[in-house]
Design a protein around this motif. Structure first.
Motif, PDB file in Angstrom:
ATOM      1  N   GLN A 598       0.838  -1.186   0.000  1.00 43.33           N
ATOM      2  CA  GLN A 598       0.000   0.000   0.000  1.00 43.33           C
ATOM      3  C   GLN A 598       0.878   1.244   0.000  1.00 43.33           C
ATOM      4  N   GLY A 599       0.419   2.263  -0.670  1.00 40.69           N
ATOM      5  CA  GLY A 599       1.180   3.512  -0.716  1.00 40.69           C
ATOM      6  C   GLY A 599       0.860   4.276  -1.980  1.00 40.69           C
ATOM      7  N   LEU A 600       0.988   5.573  -1.894  1.00 38.07           N
ATOM      8  CA  LEU A 600       0.728   6.447  -3.032  1.00 38.07           C
ATOM      9  C   LEU A 600       2.050   6.907  -3.608  1.00 38.07           C
ATOM     10  N   ASP A 601       2.188   6.783  -4.924  1.00 38.20           N
ATOM     11  CA  ASP A 601       3.435   7.153  -5.590  1.00 38.20           C
ATOM     12  C   ASP A 601       3.522   8.675  -5.719  1.00 38.20           C
ATOM     13  N   GLU A 602       4.314   9.279  -4.847  1.00 40.04           N
ATOM     14  CA  GLU A 602       4.557  10.716  -4.924  1.00 40.04           C
ATOM     15  C   GLU A 602       5.920  11.015  -5.544  1.00 40.04           C
ATOM     16  N   GLY A 603       6.504  10.012  -6.176  1.00 39.41           N
ATOM     17  CA  GLY A 603       7.809  10.175  -6.807  1.00 39.41           C
ATOM     18  C   GLY A 603       8.833   9.202  -6.277  1.00 39.41           C
ATOM     19  N   GLY A 604       8.771   8.895  -4.995  1.00 38.09           N
ATOM     20  CA  GLY A 604       9.735   7.981  -4.401  1.00 38.09           C
ATOM     21  C   GLY A 604       9.594   6.564  -4.910  1.00 38.09           C
ATOM     22  N   VAL A 605       8.350   6.097  -5.080  1.00 37.73           N
ATOM     23  CA  VAL A 605       8.120   4.733  -5.579  1.00 37.73           C
ATOM     24  C   VAL A 605       8.629   4.605  -7.016  1.00 37.73           C
ATOM     25  N   SER A 606       8.416   5.629  -7.825  1.00 39.56           N
ATOM     26  CA  SER A 606       8.896   5.604  -9.214  1.00 39.56           C
ATOM     27  C   SER A 606      10.414   5.547  -9.266  1.00 39.56           C
ATOM     28  N   LYS A 607      11.079   6.293  -8.375  1.00 34.79           N
ATOM     29  CA  LYS A 607      12.541   6.263  -8.342  1.00 34.79           C
ATOM     30  C   LYS A 607      13.046   4.859  -8.012  1.00 34.79           C
ATOM     31  N   GLU A 608      12.399   4.224  -7.033  1.00 35.53           N
ATOM     32  CA  GLU A 608      12.801   2.862  -6.666  1.00 35.53           C
ATOM     33  C   GLU A 608      12.550   1.901  -7.825  1.00 35.53           C
ATOM     34  N   PHE A 609      11.430   2.068  -8.506  1.00 40.61           N
ATOM     35  CA  PHE A 609      11.088   1.216  -9.649  1.00 40.61           C
ATOM     36  C   PHE A 609      12.160   1.316 -10.739  1.00 40.61           C
ATOM     37  N   PHE A 610      12.509   2.524 -11.125  1.00 36.98           N
ATOM     38  CA  PHE A 610      13.519   2.687 -12.164  1.00 36.98           C
ATOM     39  C   PHE A 610      14.865   2.115 -11.727  1.00 36.98           C
ATOM     40  N   GLN A 611      15.216   2.315 -10.495  1.00 38.13           N
ATOM     41  CA  GLN A 611      16.495   1.811  -9.991  1.00 38.13           C
ATOM     42  C   GLN A 611      16.557   0.286 -10.076  1.00 38.13           C
ATOM     43  N   LEU A 612      15.480  -0.383  -9.654  1.00 39.85           N
ATOM     44  CA  LEU A 612      15.461  -1.849  -9.676  1.00 39.85           C
ATOM     45  C   LEU A 612      15.454  -2.392 -11.108  1.00 39.85           C
ATOM     46  N   VAL A 613      14.664  -1.754 -11.996  1.00 41.38           N
ATOM     47  CA  VAL A 613      14.579  -2.216 -13.382  1.00 41.38           C
ATOM     48  C   VAL A 613      15.918  -2.053 -14.087  1.00 41.38           C
ATOM     49  N   LYS A 838      28.694   9.961   1.401  1.00 40.02           N
ATOM     50  CA  LYS A 838      27.815  11.035   0.940  1.00 40.02           C
ATOM     51  C   LYS A 838      26.719  10.486   0.034  1.00 40.02           C
ATOM     52  N   ARG A 839      27.075   9.514  -0.788  1.00 41.48           N
ATOM     53  CA  ARG A 839      26.059   8.877  -1.642  1.00 41.48           C
ATOM     54  C   ARG A 839      24.979   8.200  -0.791  1.00 41.48           C
ATOM     55  N   LYS A 840      25.410   7.526   0.260  1.00 37.61           N
ATOM     56  CA  LYS A 840      24.449   6.846   1.131  1.00 37.61           C
ATOM     57  C   LYS A 840      23.543   7.850   1.842  1.00 37.61           C
ATOM     58  N   LEU A 841      24.105   9.000   2.223  1.00 40.33           N
ATOM     59  CA  LEU A 841      23.287  10.032   2.861  1.00 40.33           C
ATOM     60  C   LEU A 841      22.240  10.556   1.888  1.00 40.33           C
ATOM     61  N   LEU A 842      22.642  10.777   0.626  1.00 40.60           N
ATOM     62  CA  LEU A 842      21.678  11.211  -0.389  1.00 40.60           C
ATOM     63  C   LEU A 842      20.607  10.164  -0.604  1.00 40.60           C
ATOM     64  N   GLN A 843      21.028   8.893  -0.640  1.00 37.21           N
ATOM     65  CA  GLN A 843      20.080   7.806  -0.840  1.00 37.21           C
ATOM     66  C   GLN A 843      19.058   7.772   0.302  1.00 37.21           C
ATOM     67  N   PHE A 844      19.530   8.001   1.510  1.00 37.69           N
ATOM     68  CA  PHE A 844      18.657   7.955   2.676  1.00 37.69           C
ATOM     69  C   PHE A 844      17.671   9.136   2.703  1.00 37.69           C
ATOM     70  N   THR A 845      18.151  10.316   2.313  1.00 36.78           N
ATOM     71  CA  THR A 845      17.323  11.516   2.442  1.00 36.78           C
ATOM     72  C   THR A 845      16.441  11.786   1.227  1.00 36.78           C
ATOM     73  N   THR A 846      16.884  11.379   0.029  1.00 36.43           N
ATOM     74  CA  THR A 846      16.141  11.729  -1.194  1.00 36.43           C
ATOM     75  C   THR A 846      15.628  10.529  -1.964  1.00 36.43           C
ATOM     76  N   GLY A 847      16.060   9.332  -1.600  1.00 40.35           N
ATOM     77  CA  GLY A 847      15.617   8.139  -2.317  1.00 40.35           C
ATOM     78  C   GLY A 847      16.513   7.791  -3.488  1.00 40.35           C
ATOM     79  N   THR A 848      17.523   8.572  -3.777  1.00 41.08           N
ATOM     80  CA  THR A 848      18.473   8.278  -4.850  1.00 41.08           C
ATOM     81  C   THR A 848      19.810   8.891  -4.477  1.00 41.08           C
ATOM     82  N   ASP A 849      20.883   8.259  -4.945  1.00 42.96           N
ATOM     83  CA  ASP A 849      22.218   8.793  -4.666  1.00 42.96           C
ATOM     84  C   ASP A 849      22.733   9.638  -5.821  1.00 42.96           C
TER      85      ASP A 849
END
Length: 874
Positions: A598-613, A838-849
């Protein structure tokens, strides 16, 4: 000038530019806009005459600031502006450097003046005693007998400049310690487009003398003889006819003008060596009047350039002035000159681009810098005005300067290192075929859902079409593309206003989206984001209308429902069905749903989708791409077993990432983005794909000995390996294994080798990949806004981890401030992080490094306190 004086000057100029309704009694009741513009111009001339004067010493016009009897010297600017309107209404005399018609009653005075040794270029005393309006127009007079008489006298007073005359007059004035004669000559010539257009003309070889070597550049009526006006007119027409004949003998090409550029530059160098430059005020005033007159002529007579081809000489000569960027020119003459230049028809502007392209990189760069200075001064001087009510897009001076910069931009491309015409023709043929197939597939896919929509392709720039010079075809322009960017303008750019103006035809407004050379990549990205959102909204609205009209189920979004353990299969199948069913649905906003979550895609879900694909698609076990460890890039597998559809779907994925403003971790060489823009890979691109092979071929090219065939033992047959390591061969030419590489054919060998690796061996895979990409972005301004290297930035993000910029852009809430002890400690720790941390911090705060386009300062990071202070650590 103080700020108060500057304010009065600006308001006074504005007041002088207003033509009151009562003035309608002072001019013919034609209702023509040209009459109003001419009246406005005359009022401005009276105003500058009252404020700056005509430049003549001892002028006897009581309404001129140069006159010793001038009584309004201490008046405020607004008062002088009102006086200018009054002088216009009363048809007062306006100081002119040369009379437009010489009165016969003035003969004795003129003769006396001549007898005292007055130079032919110097206006007589009587001409100053009886001021008249200067000749500033190229507009054709009427054919009446009175007009014939006026034209005769007008042409009889036309002056023009030569290098010899300027140097002689400079020497004369230096000897007499008086520059008044020289100032009058400069004012007279630069005030009149007709004079300037026939100045510094080239001469046919073997002519034996310059066209102006005889002292005949000022035609006068004979003071001792009663010469009929009509005979004088015929004589002058004969003079102009002889000039035209001499120009024709030069055998100039369509890309040349009749100005002797070398002579102009030597003459202007002599001008700039004059102590204290006393002619600058007169030159500034003259160019202001010149620009306004030419602007009106071009505005109301579109055919004037065909009638007077030498009008281009005016712009060529003025752009050679070394003082273009001086404060006096920037404030007054240069903006008006840019407005006049923008009024030239497209053919005239393109011819100027061809002419200026021959002047070299330094010349173009200096003019670009002058235009940047003009734009910057306008922005800074009006800093308090920019806002919701007034934008930089509304400033006529900024608009005209930007448009002139466009001519220089294409001059830089036209004179740069461009691809060969053969290569461009081959690429155009391939691209046209691809676009036709693309349009057919998209229209066929839309059938059955609604009325097929006409695809709106981005229009090509008319300058590029006319010159056949495109930025994508020019790897090395005269001036680097980055030098056309104005950083200050980008800071004040309002995207919404700029986008609204992109289809506006008003010359006083401008959309920088249509002049993207002046924008940063970040500004262009924001504009494209805005355009994509508008397109998504239109698709959503269209879907709702189709539901109402045709009863179709509403599909306002491109919604993909995928399972994590079958991610690739679900995603590619869903995209394939959408592409076959209705490709226009790909232009809707993307929403991702993971099955069972469950969840509404406000941009974060799409980022994860593209990353995994992306991680799965570029797995070398998939066999669609090969990985070069040395370059850290992926390249298309020429022996892949996957069908075209798989590569098409990957192209769709990349297009969706750009369209939905999502940065993905794709490691393609830059040549992939060049190919997506319609270019072919060349030997210069090979080093991005295979450095070792590129170095080997470069060594072959650099070898100059005749035993090249014995040293390298290379034929036109090459070998390579497939994904399983099996050896394969390919003949670059028919019977290539029997053709040795020699000094004569080594360039052909390297060209064919690079073409095979970058183009022919992957032609089927890449065309399918490009087709999928274009399904999403074919109506986007991507191609018109961005260069290939910028598209790579859109896909992969910036590589600069500037956390200092992120710190400055971060906002604080709930009790935290930038000076809070906790915040200071936080940033001290962050700045000591390694790049991986720094990449990990970006990943944690924004959903992408990945760093977004424009750098970390574009991220909106908010640090807030979670509750009050506590002694507890958890």
């Amino acid at each position: 000038m103080s700020n108060n004086e500057k304010t009065e000057d600006q308001s006074g100029t504005k007041a002088a530019s207003i033509v009151p309704a009562s003035l309608s009694e002072s001019r013919p009741q034609t209702g023509d806009g040209m009459k109003r513009a001419a009246a406005k111009e005359q009022i401005e001339k009276f105003y500058y005459q009252l404020t700056d004067g005509c430049g003549r010493e001892n002028c006897e016009n009581a309404h001129c600031a140069s006159s010793p009897t001038f009584i309004l010297r201490d008046q405020e600017r607004n008062t002088l502006a009102l006086k200018a309107v009054e002088l216009f209404r009363n048809k007062a005399d306006l100081c002119g450097v040369q009379p437009s018609k010489v009165a016969r009653a003035a003969k004795p005075a003129q003769a006396s003046s001549s007898s005292q040794g007055t130079s032919p270029c110097e206006p007589s005393t009587s001409a100053c005693t009886t001021p008249v309006k200067p000749v500033v127009s190229f507009m054709k007079p009427s054919s009446s007998s009175s007009s014939l008489s006026e034209k005769s006298a007008s042409m009889a007073s036309v002056q023009y400049l030569t290098e010899e005359k300027i140097k002689e007059l400079v020497d004369e004035c230096e000897g007499s310690k008086s520059w008044s004669k020289f100032i009058r000559l400069i004012g007279a010539t630069f005030n009149n487009p007709e004079s300037l257009s026939i100045s510094f003309l080239m001469q046919p070889e073997g002519s034996g003398q310059t066209k102006h070597s005889k002292d005949t550049n000022t035609k006068k009526f004979d003071e001792d003889k009663d010469v009929d006006e009509k005979e004088d007119f015929i004589d002058i027409q004969s003079k102009h006819k002889n000039n035209q004949t001499a120009i024709e003998q030069l055998n100039l090409s369509e890309d040349d003008v009749s100005v002797d550029i070398a002579s102009v530059r030597r003459a202007f160098d002599a001008l700039m060596n004059i102590p204290d430059l006393p002619f600058i005020p007169a030159l500034t005033n003259a160019l202001t009047y010149l620009a306004k007159g030419v602007h009106i002529d071009l505005k109301f007579n579109p055919l004037i350039l065909k009638q007077n081809p030498q009008l281009l000489n005016v712009f060529v000569i003025v752009m050679e002035l070394p003082c273009l960027s001086s404060p006096e020119f920037i404030e007054r003459a240069f903006p008006d000159f840019c407005k006049a230049l923008c009024k030239l028809p497209l053919s005239g502007q393109c011819k100027l681009a061809k002419v200026w392209a021959k002047f070299g990189a330094d010349w173009v760069r200096e003019r670009v810098q002058s235009l940047h200075q003009l734009i910057t001064v306008r922005i800074v001087n009006n800093e308090g005005r920019w806002g919701r009510g007034y934008h930089i897009n509304d400033d006529a001076d900024i608009a005209s300067a930007t448009r002139v910069m466009k001519i220089l931009y294409y001059a830089s491309i036209y004179g740069g290192e461009r691809d060969s015409e053969k290569t461009i023709a081959e690429e155009k043929s391939i691209n046209d075929d691809d676009e036709n197939l693309q349009d057919m597939l998209q229209l066929q896919g839309a059938v059955g859902h609604s009325e097929p929509k006409e695809l709106r392709h981005q229009k090509e720039d008319p300058y590029a079409q006319q010159l056949n010079a495109y930025s994508i075809d020019c790897r090395k322009p005269l001036v680097p593309y980055e030098e056309f960017i104005n950083e200050l303008l980008n800071e004040y750019l309002d995207v919404e206003t700029d986008y609204k103006y992109k289809d506006d035809t008003d010359d006083t407004k401008i959309s920088f989206m249509n002049h993207s050379y002046i924008l940063t990549t970040a500004s262009k990205f924001t504009l494209m984001y805005f355009d994509n959102r508008v397109r998504m909204f239109n698709e959503r609205r269209s879907s709702i209308l189709q539901t109402i009209v045709h009863g179709l189920p509403p599909i306002p979004y491109l919604r993909l429902q995928v399972r994590r353990d079958h991610l690739i299969d679900d995603a590619l199948v869903a995209l394939e069905m959408t592409a076959m069913d209705n490709p226009q649905d790909l232009k809707k906003q993307l929403f991702i749903e993971f099955d069972g979550e469950q969840g509404l895609d406000e941009g974060g879900v799409s980022k994860e989708f593209f990353q995994l694909v992306i991680e799965e698609i570029f797995n070398i076990d998939f066999g669609m791409f090969v990985y070069n460890e040395e370059q850290n890039v992926f390249w298309f597998n020429p022996t892949s077993f996957e069908n075209d559809g798989q590569f098409t779907l990957i192209g769709i994925m990349l297009g969706l990432a750009i369209y939905n403003s999502t940065i993905v971790d794709v490691h393609f060489p830059a040549v992939v983005y060049r190919k997506l823009m319609g270019k072919k890979g060349t030997f210069e691109d090979l080093k991005e794909v295979d450095t070792t092979l590129a170095k080997s071929l470069q060594e072959l090219m650099d070898y100059t000995e005749d035993d090249i065939d014995e040293v390298f033992m290379q034929t036109f047959q090459i070998g390579y390996k497939d994904v399983f390591g099996s050896s394969l061969t390919h003949d670059l030419k028919e019977n290539g294994n029997q053709i040795n590489v020699t000094q004569q054919n080594k360039k052909e060998f390297t060209t064919l080798y690079a073409d095979f690796i970058l183009n022919k061996s992957i032609q089927k895979q890449f065309r399918a990949f490009k087709r999928g990409f274009q399904m999403v972005v074919n109506e986007s301004p991507l191609k018109t806004l961005f260069k290939p290297e910028e598209i790579e930035l859109l896909v992969c993000g910036s590589k600069e981890f500037d956390f200092s910029a992120l710190e400055q852009a971060t906002e604080y809430d709930a009790g935290f401030t930038a000076d809070h002890r906790t915040i200071k400690h936080f940033w001290e720790v962050v700045h000591e992080f390694t790049e991986e941390q720094k990449r990990k911090l970006l990943q944690f705060t924004t959903g992408t490094d990945k760093v977004p386009v424009g750098g970390l300062s574009k991220l909106k990071l908010i640090i807030a306190r979670n509750g009050p202070d506590s002694e507890r650590y958890s």
